[in-house]
Design a protein around this motif. Sequence first.
Motif, PDB file in Angstrom:
ATOM      1  N   LEU B 195      35.575  61.615  68.920  1.00  0.00           N
ATOM      2  CA  LEU B 195      34.856  62.341  69.959  1.00  0.00           C
ATOM      3  C   LEU B 195      34.867  63.838  69.689  1.00  0.00           C
ATOM      4  O   LEU B 195      33.883  64.527  69.933  1.00  0.00           O
ATOM      5  N   ALA B 198      32.492  64.391  66.873  1.00  0.00           N
ATOM      6  CA  ALA B 198      31.118  64.278  67.360  1.00  0.00           C
ATOM      7  C   ALA B 198      30.715  65.555  68.086  1.00  0.00           C
ATOM      8  O   ALA B 198      29.607  66.064  67.897  1.00  0.00           O
ATOM      9  N   ALA B 199      31.612  66.076  68.909  1.00  0.00           N
ATOM     10  CA  ALA B 199      31.303  67.304  69.642  1.00  0.00           C
ATOM     11  C   ALA B 199      31.077  68.454  68.660  1.00  0.00           C
ATOM     12  O   ALA B 199      30.117  69.218  68.796  1.00  0.00           O
ATOM     13  N   ALA B 204      29.638  72.067  69.108  1.00  0.00           N
ATOM     14  CA  ALA B 204      30.660  72.566  70.024  1.00  0.00           C
ATOM     15  C   ALA B 204      31.772  73.263  69.250  1.00  0.00           C
ATOM     16  O   ALA B 204      32.354  72.678  68.341  1.00  0.00           O
ATOM     17  N   SER B 208      34.774  74.698  73.259  1.00  0.00           N
ATOM     18  CA  SER B 208      33.870  73.778  73.959  1.00  0.00           C
ATOM     19  C   SER B 208      34.338  72.335  73.816  1.00  0.00           C
ATOM     20  O   SER B 208      34.197  71.539  74.739  1.00  0.00           O
ATOM     21  N   ARG B 212      34.828  70.621  77.301  1.00  0.00           N
ATOM     22  CA  ARG B 212      33.830  69.626  77.687  1.00  0.00           C
ATOM     23  C   ARG B 212      34.244  68.193  77.389  1.00  0.00           C
ATOM     24  O   ARG B 212      33.720  67.254  77.958  1.00  0.00           O
ATOM     25  N   VAL B 213      35.159  68.017  76.433  1.00  0.00           N
ATOM     26  CA  VAL B 213      35.497  66.646  76.037  1.00  0.00           C
ATOM     27  C   VAL B 213      36.973  66.329  76.299  1.00  0.00           C
ATOM     28  O   VAL B 213      37.296  65.405  77.049  1.00  0.00           O
ATOM     29  N   PRO B 216      38.235  66.960  80.289  1.00  0.00           N
ATOM     30  CA  PRO B 216      37.795  65.939  81.244  1.00  0.00           C
ATOM     31  C   PRO B 216      38.387  64.558  80.957  1.00  0.00           C
ATOM     32  O   PRO B 216      38.748  63.837  81.879  1.00  0.00           O
ATOM     33  N   LEU B 217      38.519  64.220  79.677  1.00  0.00           N
ATOM     34  CA  LEU B 217      39.015  62.884  79.354  1.00  0.00           C
ATOM     35  C   LEU B 217      40.529  62.784  79.539  1.00  0.00           C
ATOM     36  O   LEU B 217      41.058  61.684  79.682  1.00  0.00           O
TER      37      LEU B 217
END
Lengths: 354, 297
Positions: B195, B198-199, B204, B208, B212-213, B216-217
């Motif tokens: 992930l 991927a960001a 990102a 970021s 953003r990843v 939150p997760l």
Amino acid sequence: MASLMIESLTKRFGSSIAVDGLDLKVREGELVALLGPSGCGKTTTLRMVAGFLPPTSGRVLFDTEDVTRLPAHKRATGMVFQSYALFPHMTAAQNVGFGLEMRGLGGAERQTKVEEALRLVRLSHLGGRLPRELSGGQQQRVALARALVINPKLFLLDEPLSNLDAKLRAEVRVEIRALQQRLGLTTLLVTHDREEALTMADRLVVMEGGRVRQIGSPRELYDAPQDAFVADFVGRCNILSGRRENETGFRTESGLVLPVDTAPNERDNANAFALRPERIAIQPGANGDLNGAVEAVTYLGSQTEYHVRIGREVFVVIQQTPGADEPLAALKPQDQVSLAWDRKAPRLVPQTSL
Amino acid sequence: MTLAEGMRGKGGASAKAASPGTALLVLPACLLVLGLLIGPMLLMFRISLNQFSPTQLMIEAFSFGNYARAAADPYYQEIILTTLGMALLCTALTLVIAFPAAYWLGRLQSRWKSLVVIATLFPLLVGNVVRSAGWMALFTREGLINTALLKAHLIGEPLTLMYTPKAVVFGIIAVVLPYMILTIASVIESIPRDLEDAAANLGASGFSQFWRVILPLSAPGVAAGSILVFVLCMNTYATAVLLGGPRFKMMAPAIFDQFVRGNNWPMGATLAFMLLAVTMSFTIFGSIAFARRYRAR
């Protein structure tokens, strides 16, 4: 879209070498597949192109721009991961919009592009779903849309089909290939699945032990492999060790002499005879030059596979399944048969070219 | 993802329903909680409704007068606010300090990982009293820090380190840090590395990717760790007494004072329930607000 140039790229992990001086050029709009067994360095290569791993030495260029030291988030490649790597806390539309958001693209314009991308993969109606509410195939299409919506310089596919079931895989393969050609995407595909590589790629790179074994079109690699490893890796193959007897024959280690037109088909240091199973004709009855006995008959639906023993060698023969009333249909183990092939079909290759 | 979801994902067989008889397995634990937690608490609540007289100590009564008195008394108001303030501050600071360490631990791929986890837990092997006593040796006017700074001529006269709220904050954080780190690390471990790649691939930057990843997760871990730490902070005793000194008051020592020094059981029980009420309401409201921010998409 850009072209990709890889120059003597090398990656070491401690004392082991994962990628060893790789050179490759992917032309604009071309799809090149890196094919090889696990641990051959194909994924490491892709990760270096994406910028996730720094190379030990060598260069990566997009067009003429050297991106070797550029961090991943500044490379503008669009990658589809084996796991899809969708953000589980974002909807499909938010996933697709993420890259646009990172590029500072605002509200309305972003939304238009997201909708366009979802339409491209036929998921317009599911933009509001979370990844876990989508099927595997749908998740895969979201991952495709997410990678494509940012207009990447390079499209990177890491085993993109390995998590799909067989039927879907065949469909998606064709779909991705069509999309890639229509949009003219410069694409690097990593796969260990030879069928995937053969059907999708303009050119194939067969890798082993961090090095390139052979680069060529699917047809070149299939019909004229450089060595026994490539011959065996890109498709089923009868490979027999031995040496060239004369201009028209190859003598196996067990002494069997096989017909082959050696002059055009022989590579340097050839010590193996390679022949695709579907290039062999089989006839009932021991009345040809190469007679043997059937060991096994395997029915595969459209095709049937025969194992035929001649002396100490066993040949695999694959033929269209004969009609029920044809003589071949009655073949069973122990039956006598004769084999024959076009003298130009076999290749004489070295066991290894490394 | 909850533990249950994770297990269902891995093996369908493990999801088969337990037979009714296995419900008996929870009986010992339930009996223990009923007998030694719920029972005494009911008893305590009853005591908090009694009255206190300096001569007769406890007088049977049934009134909420103690609660009204404690709530109106500026002395107790201050203690409650101090406790709440300390707990919130310590939780926030612990979160900020723990997150990078938890991320590193959660992403660690080393055969020494279990050793690192044990090392993280190691501070918990030292009791609060022993640890705080050690800090006293470090923080007093003649302590190691002041001696060293004086010898180095960095300060002209000794700093006041002991018996300050600051000392208590440091002391508490040192105690609760392992809980926060391990709770968050276990959630970070479950976030696939792909992930982040991927960001990054989508443009990102490191920040970021985190904002953003990863953040939150890891929200469930942040929530669980913060609740755990907040509750521990609200109930701080030894650290508050030993590092805060006689004039620094938090709830748990104040309750102890009422029971043991003042022999005022009704007021002690009242304060205990007020502490419980404040802790629970903050925990519950905090969780709801958090869930609204992160779980509802």
